[in-house]
Every structure is written in structure tokens, then in C-alpha cells.
Design an enzyme around this catalytic site. Sequence first.
Site, PDB file in Angstrom:
ATOM      1  N   GLU A   1       0.679  -1.045   0.010  1.00 18.41           N
ATOM      2  CA  GLU A   1       0.044  -0.069  -0.086  1.00 18.41           C
ATOM      3  C   GLU A   1       1.012   1.169  -0.090  1.00 18.41           C
ATOM      4  OE1 GLU A   1      -1.499   0.744   4.077  1.00 18.41           O
ATOM      5  OE2 GLU A   1      -0.855  -1.482   4.212  1.00 18.41           O
TER       6      GLU A   1
ATOM      7  N   LYS B   1       2.910   4.405   1.014  1.00 20.80           N
ATOM      8  CA  LYS B   1       3.408   5.130   2.145  1.00 20.80           C
ATOM      9  C   LYS B   1       3.189   6.569   2.152  1.00 20.80           C
ATOM     10  CE  LYS B   1       7.384   5.134   5.340  1.00 20.80           C
ATOM     11  NZ  LYS B   1       7.418   6.523   5.718  1.00 20.80           N
TER      12      LYS B   1
ATOM     13  N   ASP C   1       3.067  10.413   3.039  1.00 24.17           N
ATOM     14  CA  ASP C   1       3.719  11.369   3.584  1.00 24.17           C
ATOM     15  C   ASP C   1       3.332  12.280   4.214  1.00 24.17           C
ATOM     16  OD1 ASP C   1       6.177  12.184   3.972  1.00 24.17           O
ATOM     17  OD2 ASP C   1       6.838  12.899   2.153  1.00 24.17           O
TER      18      ASP C   1
ATOM     19  N   TYR D   1      -4.924   2.949   8.430  1.00 19.48           N
ATOM     20  CA  TYR D   1      -4.250   1.871   7.882  1.00 19.48           C
ATOM     21  C   TYR D   1      -3.797   0.866   8.935  1.00 19.48           C
ATOM     22  CZ  TYR D   1      -0.063   5.115   8.883  1.00 19.48           C
ATOM     23  OH  TYR D   1       0.747   6.029   9.260  1.00 19.48           O
TER      24      TYR D   1
ATOM     25  N   LYS E   1       3.341  -5.530   3.931  1.00 10.71           N
ATOM     26  CA  LYS E   1       3.011  -6.033   5.238  1.00 10.71           C
ATOM     27  C   LYS E   1       2.660  -7.623   5.177  1.00 10.71           C
ATOM     28  CE  LYS E   1       1.017  -1.588   7.141  1.00 10.71           C
ATOM     29  NZ  LYS E   1      -0.328  -0.996   7.066  1.00 10.71           N
TER      30      LYS E   1
ATOM     31  N   LYS F   1      11.062   2.215   0.079  1.00 11.03           N
ATOM     32  CA  LYS F   1      11.314   3.836  -0.431  1.00 11.03           C
ATOM     33  C   LYS F   1      11.371   3.871  -1.709  1.00 11.03           C
ATOM     34  CE  LYS F   1      11.007   6.083   3.643  1.00 11.03           C
ATOM     35  NZ  LYS F   1      12.190   7.038   3.918  1.00 11.03           N
TER      36      LYS F   1
ATOM     37  N   CYS G   1      30.927  40.522  -3.758  1.00 15.08           N
ATOM     38  CA  CYS G   1      29.406  40.085  -3.501  1.00 15.08           C
ATOM     39  C   CYS G   1      28.810  40.967  -4.509  1.00 15.08           C
ATOM     40  CB  CYS G   1      29.194  40.715  -1.958  1.00 15.08           C
ATOM     41  SG  CYS G   1      27.271  40.306  -1.548  1.00 15.08           S
TER      42      CYS G   1
ATOM     43  N   CYS H   1      25.632  44.843   4.380  1.00 15.15           N
ATOM     44  CA  CYS H   1      25.245  44.315   3.448  1.00 15.15           C
ATOM     45  C   CYS H   1      23.575  44.412   3.097  1.00 15.15           C
ATOM     46  CB  CYS H   1      25.499  42.826   3.005  1.00 15.15           C
ATOM     47  SG  CYS H   1      24.736  41.872   1.750  1.00 15.15           S
TER      48      CYS H   1
END
Length: 713
Positions: free
Chosen positions: A127, A129, A131, A239, A303, A327, A434, A464
Site C-alpha cells: 500500500e 506510504k 507522506d 491503515y 506487510k 522507499k 559580493c 550588506c
Amino acid sequence: MSAALKDVEALTESEAAAELARLAKEIARHDRLYHQHDDPEISDAAYDALQSRNAAIEARFPDLKRADSPSDRVGAAPARGFAEVRHDAPMLSLDNAFNADDAAEFLARVRRFLKWPEDDILAVTAEPKIDGLSASLLYVDGVFERGATRGDGRVGEDVTANLKTLDQIPKKLAGAGWPARIEIRGEVYLRHDDFAAMNARQLEAGKSEYKNPRNAAAGSLRQIDPAVTAERPLKFFAYAWGAASAAFADTQTKAVERLAAWGFSTNDRFARCDGFDDVAAAYDALQAGRADLGYDIDGVVIKVDRLDLQDRLGFVSRSPRWATAWKFPPEQAETTLERIDIQVGRTGALTPVAKLKPVTVGGVVVSNATLHNDRYIAGWRRADDGQVVKTENDIRPGDRVVIQRAGDVIPQVVRVLDATRKGRGKPYAFPKLCPCPLKTAVVRQDTSLGAETAVQRCSGEFACPFQKREHLIHFVSRKAFDIDGLGEKQIVAFLDEEIIDGPADIFTLEARNAELKLEERDGFGKKSVDNLFAAIRARRATPLGRFINALGVRHVGETTAQLLATTYGSWEAFRAAMDAACARDGEAWDHLLAVDGIGDAAADALARYFAEPHNRDLLDKLLAHVAPQDAERPASDSPVAGKTVVFTGTLERLTRDEAKAMAQRLGAKVSGSVSAKTDYLVAGPGAGSKMKKAQDAGVEVLTEDEWFDLVGE
Ligand code: IVH
């Protein structure tokens, strides 16, 4: 790019011990950034690499495994502001598989463990994963009683009121057959379209954008005011489950079907698989369709389907033996590098940024990517021993390049394609001045120990204008002064028009408004100006930790700032200590260096900051308008205040993290290893080498009960 790390196989024992100490500290820092502050600095892949290295070193040197080993820990202890909830069953983490071999090895390991006959099918599920951030929902007699974040796996934060605002979390379970008491586990997340709309609103309100849907979801769930959570379109996939007073299914598949029947949203890409080939097909399909799902996933969870087999397989330290997360690799794409720009950050660091022909990487259009530093572009780096090491890169404007986006971090240019082709552009010349109007000389930054780093810096400091701008944007940002209605857009405009020049000027806006007439500006009206002034007034009293963070001292981010606040307690004490520490010698300096969690670099940066007249002037002006509020300090009258304590072995009344937090609350310092400086070793059953070392060094050894007696709790 960091210097190359020595192969685990090549490490000596003392190098390994030092490396484990470094990794423990580093991983704990990233855990805090991720779990408590919703503000990770590194990608998940980079985090996983740290964990893998730690595990590999521990496997080679089991005796060196630390009391605070990251492999025994899930996440970080709860942040302040929410009540603590002890989960009925711990919320564990998943082991990772990074490629097909790892995934196949996981299945093989399961079969070996179960002595599963070679020719028999072992059913597993695959299934997405998700995030997001995990949550545990306790239902008693079918009624939603309490909801919590994962926290450190055992104790999470009570976010019941916030979770109740989610449409996809049933207040009462539907259907029948649920156990009288059950913890439902799942993921709180945001869909891409909702995330984009939410960030647009953030910008309108003058607030900073969230980095990615996961941080936005975490930030939204962990609001002190549930009304704010209610406005955020959070979603929830169920889940799994934790403790359940009765069995309710015999397979993962049927259990998830029951969750759906009770009114939860479950993932429609759930697949039952007969073996590796099925799992690989599910993985490929999800990876290919990832961009079209509408929400972020970062892999596939495998699983074992039968729950009795899950029971037999059990757990190893922080993750189940019956599941793994396969992953996805970082997403890559090819495009053309059109030119290289230089960005000047808050601390003056010059970062080369690749301006790319826009390209879609995993559903996100990317037109900028980091090139890290001049050496990365030129194709070399300096190894630990100072030697120059050639890398494959030699990145030039006009090149075709591979870029990579790993989750939430800034995309990076990985390598050049076709580097040998004729007619390539000229090698890139890193500027010596710079790009700021001052055109100051660019200097290479040294570490606190005097070694040269790859970072190049504008030497103009606060003079700066770029640095000033970045400092002010940081000053008003969410983790600092958090001024509603004042974000990057407004700061840039106010600076350009010389309405403000430094942080103190923000607090005089209202008094100067008869002249400024902000309400007549584009994007402002009477009401928004009134709101802005109210928001500014509300920040005249600011918690010390936020105040210190807002100063933007190099190496002093939110976590370190909070640590300084709790260590010194009040602004007066902190300032006096820093003024004294500027001498880099004496008691104040030694004390600063001895604070657990303050490294040389942060101490050095603080001494530098407080010695600089411009900064002192800025602070004096600011303090005319703002009163930093005292921080809660660890007890100083406890019997262990100022003592150094080491915990070892298995503690029975406390988890390691609880023990550590308790000692710190009582003003003790907690260390991972025994030395002559150790005052107490608290040893549970199974204590090994540390116990011997303590006895040899004459350190007082306490049992857990004796520790409780000593501290009187
Ligand atoms: S099962 C015992 N299933 O991944 C572990 N976790 O790295 C039970 N996650 O903490 C977790 N999608 O936050 C499981 N389909 C899924 C998941 C999932 C995302 C998260 C979860 C967990 C983390 C582990």
C-alpha cells in the site's frame, strides 16, 4: 557537500565511538527539527542514510552502542504546549528497503523466520506510504475519545480537539463489531491542491509558505487553537491499529476492510500480493502514477497479511519484523542549465543557484536548483585530510544536467550529461565580489577551529543590504516574531522605500503612521493596517527563545535558541553571559561551551555576534520596544542540579527518553558515556561495559529505584 565519510569497515574502534556520538547528536537534532518543529533541514533520503550508517556501525561494534542510540528511538519527545498522552500500544516505525534487493531480502527474511515452506505462497499486502504525520485515535465503545501524535512512540501530544475538526475522522464508529477499546492508527495529510491554496493564503496574510504538504499538515494539526486546524483541509487515511480489546479480523486485508466499514477513509491503492513479483508490480505502478495521486507518498509499505503471522514475527527494537517501507528513490529529471546566479543568504553565505529550463520532477515544476558551492561546480572537494579530490562534476552554463528532487529539500544539480561534447561553455567563474551594492570582497568562511570551509561569504555583514533583508524576513517569520501581516513581500517593499531599516523600526510603524499612511498603500486597507498594528503590539512581549532565534545568529536556530533560553532563563542573564563570553575565556565562556547541545560553532558565532558594535546597537534599539519574557528554567535546587548522569541498561519505570528528560528538568546534564566527570551512573538490568567503566572510575552507581529516591520523586 560534506566531506567523504570513511567506510564503516575501515573504522577503528575509537573512530567508530566518535562517529556514533556524532550520529546520535545529529540524528537527534534532525528528529527534533522534524517532529517538534515541523521544519526539517535534510531530505528523508539523507536522514535514512544517517540512520543506516549508525546501524551499520552498531552492527560492527555492538559494544559501542550508545544509551541514546538513535536506533532505539522513534521520533522525538513531545514539544511543549500539549498535554502528554501515553499510547496504549507504542507507535512504532518502519524499517526501510531502498531497492528491489532490500525488498526481496525482507520477504526472504520473513520466510526464514517463519520457516515457511519454499513452495508455499506467503501473502503480503502493498500500500502507498503516505507522506504525512501519523496519529493514533482512541475509540471507547465506538466513540472517539482521544487523539494523539506519535511523539516519541510511547508518549505523544494530545491533539484530540484538533483531530475532531477533521471530516474524515468519525466521531462515532459506523456499523458494528468494533472492539470496546481500540486505537486506530493512520496518517494525517494534505492533498496537493489544498496545500497550494493554503500556501497562497499564507502569502496573502504576509506569512511564510510551508515547505511541503507534510510540514503544512503537521503545522496545521499542532495548532494550539483548534479553530485554526478546522480551517485547514486536513485528510486522514486509516491503515493500522494499536491496542485493541478484542480481535476483529484475521488478516491485514480484512482488518482494513473493517476500518472502512466503520467509517474511515482507507487507501484505494491497497493491494494483496502473492510474492515479490506482485509487490514489485505494485511498487512500479505506484511509482509511475505517483504524480497523479494528488497527495505525496514516499514509498510502498509491505506487510505480512496474516495477523497470526504478524504476531509470531513480532518486533525488533523500534520496528515490526512483519513490515517494511520500500522507499522511492529521489526523483530525477534532465534539463538545460541556462545560467548560474548567486544568492546571498541571511548569514551572507553566497550560494550558486542553477537557473534551469523549467522541467517537471515528480509533479512539481522546477526552475531553480542548488549548486552548493564553487567547488561543487568546478568538480572537486577537499577530503578530511586536506587533499583535493576530483569529482565527476564540472558544471557549466549551457550544459544538459540531471537534477534531483528528494521530498522537500531544494532540488539539486546532480551531474552533467555529455560532459565531453565539443563547444561547451566556459567554466563558471565564481564572483570575487559580493553581488550586493557594496561589492564587498567575498571571503571563505572558516570553521570555529580555523579550518577552511567550502562556504564563501559576503564580508559586509549587516551593512550588506541583502543580509539585512534576509535578517528582517527571518525576524518576522513564523518561528521568530511571527508577525501576522508582515512577510517577505512587505519587508522587501518597506526596506526599498526606507520605511524600515532595522527590526526596531517595525515597532514604531504605528506611531509614525500619521506620516506613513500605510492604509493608502496597495494591498493594505484600514482594517489590515489595524490588524498589523495589533499583531505588532502583541509581540512586544515575546518569549525569550523566539527572541533569541529572531536575532538570526549563525548556527543558532530555533532549537538552539530555545536551549539558550531555558539555560539562562532571562534576557538579562543571557545578555550578561554573552557579553562576558565575548572574551572567549573565563567562566561565562566555559559555561556556554558546557551547555549540552551548544557546539563550538554556535558558541563562536554568539561571541562574534555580541562583540559586534552594530549588533549591540541593534539590540539596544529593539529592547526599547520589546520585552523578552523569561523562560522556564530547569530546577536548580534539585539534588542532581549541575551533576552529570549516565543511564545504561534496561530501565523499568521510565523509558530512556523519559529518564533523560527528567534528569534535564532537574538540572542535571545527561551524557552518553562514562568519564571522570560523571557523577552518577543509573544502571538497569543488562548494564555492561559502562558499569565496569564506572566502577573503575569510582563513579557512584545507582539502581533505578535509588535514582528515584535520590531525586525525591
Ligand atoms: S503501518 C508498525 N502503513 O510511515 C508500523 N505506516 O516510517 C505501522 N506510514 O509511522 C505503520 N503510510 O506514519 C503504515 N500505509 C502505511 C503508512 C505508514 C505511511 C507512516 C507511518 C509510520 C511511518 C513509518
